[in-house]
Motif scaffolding. Sequence first.
Motif: not given
Length: 120
Positions: A56, A58, A61-63, A65, A80-81
Amino acid sequence: VQLQASGGGLVQTGGSLRLSCATSGHTFSRGTMAWFRQAPGKEREFVAADGRGKYYADSVKGRFTIARGNGKNTMYLQMNSLVPEDTAVYYCSAPTMVSPTCEAYDYDYWGQGTEVTVSS
């Protein structure tokens, strides 16, 4: 060989979208597939890839998938987000080389793009 991206749209900040990429004419099941995006006035940039692992940018990343379908000839991007900076045309892509980098020039096959707009 065709890649068809879909699922874009208009969403508010904090919302979610799921992009899909359907492929035909070639078996991508064993290779890397990736998502890129291009915002107005900017160069196309890497978002995420699924190959030997999942990678991913940066900024997502975390948002976001990335996922492949059961036959691995379809690909998804769950976002997301979402924030206004995610506004762009999103492209699915695939390379012919075995181990591509995150650079767009390593990718040979491109879908037509699906537009994502995140309002503030």
